[in-house]
Design a protein around this motif. Structure first.
Motif, PDB file in Angstrom:
ATOM      1  N   ASP A  59     -18.524   2.278 -10.243  1.00 29.01           N
ATOM      2  CA  ASP A  59     -18.821   2.398 -11.271  1.00 29.01           C
ATOM      3  C   ASP A  59     -17.906   1.371 -12.522  1.00 29.01           C
ATOM      4  OD1 ASP A  59     -20.934   4.013 -10.970  1.00 29.01           O
ATOM      5  OD2 ASP A  59     -19.791   5.615 -11.571  1.00 29.01           O
ATOM      6  N   PHE A  60     -16.720   1.235 -11.623  1.00 26.09           N
ATOM      7  CA  PHE A  60     -15.790   0.451 -12.813  1.00 26.09           C
ATOM      8  C   PHE A  60     -15.834  -1.043 -12.081  1.00 26.09           C
ATOM      9  CE2 PHE A  60     -13.893   2.902  -8.865  1.00 26.09           C
ATOM     10  CZ  PHE A  60     -13.198   1.532  -8.225  1.00 26.09           C
ATOM     11  N   THR A  61     -15.375  -1.921 -13.007  1.00 26.48           N
ATOM     12  CA  THR A  61     -15.525  -3.352 -12.743  1.00 26.48           C
ATOM     13  C   THR A  61     -14.354  -3.824 -12.119  1.00 26.48           C
ATOM     14  OG1 THR A  61     -14.831  -3.694 -14.982  1.00 26.48           O
ATOM     15  CG2 THR A  61     -17.270  -3.825 -14.495  1.00 26.48           C
ATOM     16  N   ARG A  62     -12.975  -3.158 -12.550  1.00 23.35           N
ATOM     17  CA  ARG A  62     -11.818  -3.678 -11.927  1.00 23.35           C
ATOM     18  C   ARG A  62     -10.753  -2.820 -11.809  1.00 23.35           C
ATOM     19  NH1 ARG A  62     -10.040  -8.432 -16.033  1.00 23.35           N
ATOM     20  NH2 ARG A  62     -10.263  -7.274 -18.096  1.00 23.35           N
ATOM     21  N   ILE A  63      -9.889  -3.059 -11.088  1.00 21.30           N
ATOM     22  CA  ILE A  63      -8.313  -2.217 -11.021  1.00 21.30           C
ATOM     23  C   ILE A  63      -7.598  -3.273 -11.050  1.00 21.30           C
ATOM     24  CG2 ILE A  63      -6.904  -0.845  -9.603  1.00 21.30           C
ATOM     25  CD1 ILE A  63      -9.128   0.259  -8.222  1.00 21.30           C
ATOM     26  N   THR A  64      -6.635  -2.837 -12.351  1.00 18.65           N
ATOM     27  CA  THR A  64      -5.343  -3.682 -12.469  1.00 18.65           C
ATOM     28  C   THR A  64      -4.010  -2.745 -12.006  1.00 18.65           C
ATOM     29  OG1 THR A  64      -6.487  -4.635 -14.459  1.00 18.65           O
ATOM     30  CG2 THR A  64      -4.071  -4.829 -14.116  1.00 18.65           C
ATOM     31  N   GLU A  65      -3.103  -3.675 -11.349  1.00 20.27           N
ATOM     32  CA  GLU A  65      -1.869  -2.808 -11.014  1.00 20.27           C
ATOM     33  C   GLU A  65      -0.936  -3.449 -11.959  1.00 20.27           C
ATOM     34  OE1 GLU A  65      -0.679  -3.000  -6.877  1.00 20.27           O
ATOM     35  OE2 GLU A  65       0.865  -1.807  -7.355  1.00 20.27           O
ATOM     36  N   SER A  66      -0.446  -2.802 -12.867  1.00 17.87           N
ATOM     37  CA  SER A  66       0.200  -3.065 -14.088  1.00 17.87           C
ATOM     38  C   SER A  66       1.591  -3.832 -13.734  1.00 17.87           C
ATOM     39  CB  SER A  66       0.638  -1.939 -14.921  1.00 17.87           C
ATOM     40  OG  SER A  66      -0.281  -1.356 -15.624  1.00 17.87           O
ATOM     41  N   LYS A  67       2.390  -3.590 -12.841  1.00 17.97           N
ATOM     42  CA  LYS A  67       3.668  -3.945 -12.761  1.00 17.97           C
ATOM     43  C   LYS A  67       3.473  -5.418 -12.131  1.00 17.97           C
ATOM     44  CE  LYS A  67       5.067  -2.172  -8.233  1.00 17.97           C
ATOM     45  NZ  LYS A  67       6.214  -1.084  -7.622  1.00 17.97           N
ATOM     46  N   LYS A  68       2.450  -5.793 -11.608  1.00 18.30           N
ATOM     47  CA  LYS A  68       2.335  -7.169 -10.792  1.00 18.30           C
ATOM     48  C   LYS A  68       2.109  -8.083 -12.070  1.00 18.30           C
ATOM     49  CE  LYS A  68       1.261  -6.015  -6.366  1.00 18.30           C
ATOM     50  NZ  LYS A  68       0.581  -5.125  -5.599  1.00 18.30           N
ATOM     51  N   LEU A  69       1.521  -7.540 -13.084  1.00 19.99           N
ATOM     52  CA  LEU A  69       1.460  -8.387 -14.335  1.00 19.99           C
ATOM     53  C   LEU A  69       2.790  -8.748 -15.184  1.00 19.99           C
ATOM     54  CD1 LEU A  69      -1.860  -7.299 -16.208  1.00 19.99           C
ATOM     55  CD2 LEU A  69      -1.479  -9.398 -14.957  1.00 19.99           C
ATOM     56  N   THR A  70       3.475  -7.573 -15.182  1.00 23.65           N
ATOM     57  CA  THR A  70       4.647  -7.521 -15.994  1.00 23.65           C
ATOM     58  C   THR A  70       6.021  -8.142 -15.406  1.00 23.65           C
ATOM     59  OG1 THR A  70       5.269  -5.338 -15.257  1.00 23.65           O
ATOM     60  CG2 THR A  70       3.854  -5.688 -17.277  1.00 23.65           C
ATOM     61  N   GLY A  71       5.736  -8.315 -14.007  1.00 24.39           N
ATOM     62  CA  GLY A  71       6.873  -8.737 -13.288  1.00 24.39           C
ATOM     63  C   GLY A  71       8.011  -7.821 -12.926  1.00 24.39           C
ATOM     64  N   GLN A  72       7.818  -6.367 -13.319  1.00 23.36           N
ATOM     65  CA  GLN A  72       8.782  -5.504 -13.098  1.00 23.36           C
ATOM     66  C   GLN A  72       9.030  -5.039 -11.515  1.00 23.36           C
ATOM     67  OE1 GLN A  72       6.665  -2.867 -15.839  1.00 23.36           O
ATOM     68  NE2 GLN A  72       8.455  -2.279 -16.597  1.00 23.36           N
ATOM     69  N   VAL A  73      10.385  -4.943 -11.287  1.00 23.30           N
ATOM     70  CA  VAL A  73      10.862  -4.463  -9.933  1.00 23.30           C
ATOM     71  C   VAL A  73      10.717  -3.325  -9.910  1.00 23.30           C
ATOM     72  CG1 VAL A  73      12.217  -5.132  -7.826  1.00 23.30           C
ATOM     73  CG2 VAL A  73      11.414  -6.894  -9.459  1.00 23.30           C
ATOM     74  N   LEU A  74      10.035  -2.120  -9.352  1.00 20.37           N
ATOM     75  CA  LEU A  74      10.219  -0.747  -9.367  1.00 20.37           C
ATOM     76  C   LEU A  74       9.581  -0.130  -8.155  1.00 20.37           C
ATOM     77  CD1 LEU A  74       8.450  -0.322 -12.892  1.00 20.37           C
ATOM     78  CD2 LEU A  74      10.928   0.168 -12.461  1.00 20.37           C
ATOM     79  N   PRO A  75      10.671  -0.255  -7.083  1.00 20.39           N
ATOM     80  CA  PRO A  75      10.288   0.344  -5.753  1.00 20.39           C
ATOM     81  C   PRO A  75       9.679   1.933  -5.728  1.00 20.39           C
ATOM     82  CG  PRO A  75      12.562  -0.580  -5.768  1.00 20.39           C
ATOM     83  CD  PRO A  75      11.967  -0.694  -7.254  1.00 20.39           C
ATOM     84  N   GLY A  76       8.778   1.869  -5.111  1.00 22.11           N
ATOM     85  CA  GLY A  76       8.001   3.415  -4.669  1.00 22.11           C
ATOM     86  C   GLY A  76       7.450   3.900  -6.040  1.00 22.11           C
ATOM     87  N   ARG A  77       7.219   3.070  -7.170  1.00 24.23           N
ATOM     88  CA  ARG A  77       6.589   3.599  -8.167  1.00 24.23           C
ATOM     89  C   ARG A  77       5.407   2.545  -8.655  1.00 24.23           C
ATOM     90  NH1 ARG A  77      11.067   4.127 -12.429  1.00 24.23           N
ATOM     91  NH2 ARG A  77      12.204   2.758 -11.055  1.00 24.23           N
TER      92      ARG A  77
END
Ligand SMILES: Cc1cc2nc3c(=O)[nH]c(=O)nc-3n(C[C@H](O)[C@H](O)[C@H](O)COP(=O)(O)OP(=O)(O)OC[C@H]3O[C@@H](n4cnc5c(N)ncnc54)[C@H](O)[C@@H]3O)c2cc1C
Length: 394
Positions: free
Chosen positions: A288-306
């Motif tokens: 039903d949804f059109t896409r999934i965005t994984e936020s930290k891959k856009l912001t460049g944040q390095v946050l292991p395990g989250r």
């Protein structure tokens, strides 16, 4: 000192405000949301992940002028956007390119199709899917029909709630077919993201002594239009008014509402290093949804395990409703453009009013186009109002 009223603190309103303020005009901004940044606003969640609340926003432009302006308010890091799409159970690059072809077709057939494509469109790096589906070459046409079906038909039906044949060609042509291996979603020469995000960029842009900002303030409750004149809080407003909201709302929907499509974003926080192999994965078909965005891959944040993901569900636009209450995409077609022109015509009776931005001009525009238009609009206003300020001083 001339005062300018600006409705909306998105890129259109904020860029105009900054330029006018730097040129000695006093600017008052009314923003209905409790935050600045318009649809570029981000929120940082408990995991420390910064997410684009109104959908993923990637900056890309060919305009040195726009980039130079924005870089005054933020550092940027290079970011080339890549999108995958789930097709026939496999993840392939979108726009569809030779890697997508080779992943989905048997090797020999893929090679033959590539050779025929390069021979049929010499020197072209990208073509429209509509070129392919109308090709005189039967094999290329069949290939075009396959891509059209898997990438466009169901995605378009979900996104626009219309059969693909009824959707404006400008919408279909936003996503090309790539004749090669370039898997970047955008082809612009400048592709980058603000180092500490859009909201911080907006904060610095609006931080000027000549700018006064009121949040959580719906301008429609304060601004009125009568017989060619603009009134704020019941008093005639002598300066220019820049309006970046929806024109039908400004005129009480007198000719009927302008149609939009809306979206609903469902956020999920996960205890994972990575959820998916690209910042955005499209689901054109079954879901039903059109896409999934994984936020930290856009912001460049390095946050292991989250990590935080957002699923994007198209929704009917229902002004004021909790679900679908935000106008995201104008629905481009002749009837809607004509309706918009009626509103624009009626508002032309107010010479002090300038319509600017994606809502006010009822068109889809990328951020860079919005900023470019805002910079031009600011120059227009300065030509008219800055000399008057000088005269007043004299
Ligand atoms: C889902 C989605 C994804 C996108 N992704 C990209 C992308 O990746 N790259 C890209 O370049 N562009 C992208 N865009 C386009 C981008 O969002 C626009 O270019 C940008 O929003 C234009 O800025 P704006 O200031 O004109 O409008 P907005 O950002 O919408 O700002 C208008 C502001 O006016 C306020 N307002 C409206 N009415 C009133 C009122 N009555 N009183 C007070 N305030 C009011 C609103 O609350 C809002 O804050 C995307 C658009 C959508 C819908």
């Amino acid at each position: 000192m001339v005062e300018v009223l600006i409705v909306g603190a998105g890129f259109s309103g904020a860029a105009i405000a900054r330029v006018l303020a730097e040129n000695g005009l006093r600017v008052r901004i009314l923003e209905q949301r409790p935050h600045i940044g318009g649809n570029m606003y981000e929120r940082t969640d408990e995991n420390g992940v910064r997410s684009h609340v109104y959908g993923p926003h990637i900056f890309h432009t060919n305009s040195e002028r726009v980039f130079a302006f924005l870089r005054r308010f933020s550092d940027f890091f290079p970011y080339e956007h890549r999108v995958l799409g789930r097709i026939d159970g496999k993840l392939v690059p979108i726009p569809f390119n030779f890697t997508s072809l080779e992943t989905l077709f048997p090797a020999q057939q893929a090679k033959r199709l590539e050779e025929r494509l390069l021979a049929a469109y010499p020197g072209r790096e990208k073509i429209s899917i509509l070129d392919l589906t109308s090709s005189g070459d039967g094999e290329l046409r069949a290939f075009g029909d396959y891509v059209f079906d898997r990438v466009f038909v169901h995605y378009t039906a979900k996104q626009w709630q219309q059969p693909v044949e009824e959707v404006d060609a400008s919408v279909i042509n936003r996503v090309p077919v790539v004749l090669g291996y370039d898997d970047r979603y955008f082809g612009d020469k400048i592709q980058a993201m603000p180092a500490d995000g859009y909201t911080a960029l907006f904060g610095r842009m609006l931080d000027h002594p000549n700018i006064a900002l009121e949040l959580s303030c719906d301008a429609l409750g304060r601004l009125s239009l009568r017989e060619g004149k603009l009134y704020l809080d019941g008093k005639e407003f002598p300066g220019p008014v820049v309006y970046t909201g929806a024109p039908d709302a400004l005129l009480g929907y007198r000719f009927g509402p302008l149609p939009y499509r809306s979206l609903e974003f469902v956020f999920e926080q996960l205890e994972l290093d990575s959820f998916q192999p690209a910042a955005v994965v499209n689901y054109p078909n079954e879901e039903d949804f059109t896409r999934i965005t994984e936020s930290k891959k856009l912001t460049g944040q390095v946050l292991p395990g989250r990590t935080t993901i957002l699923r994007e569900y198209p929704a009917a636009y229902a002004p004021g409703a909790a679900r679908g209450g935000i106008p995201y995409y104008p629905v481009p077609n002749e009837a809607n453009r004509a309706l918009y022109e009626r509103y624009r015509g009626a508002l032309a009776a107010y010479p002090g009013l300038l319509l600017c931005g994606r809502l006010a001009e009822y068109r889809y525009c990328n951020m860079d186009a919005a900023v470019e238009r805002a910079l031009d609009a600011a120059q227009e206003l300065l030509r008219e109002w800055a000399p008057r300020k000088t005269e007043e001083k004299a």
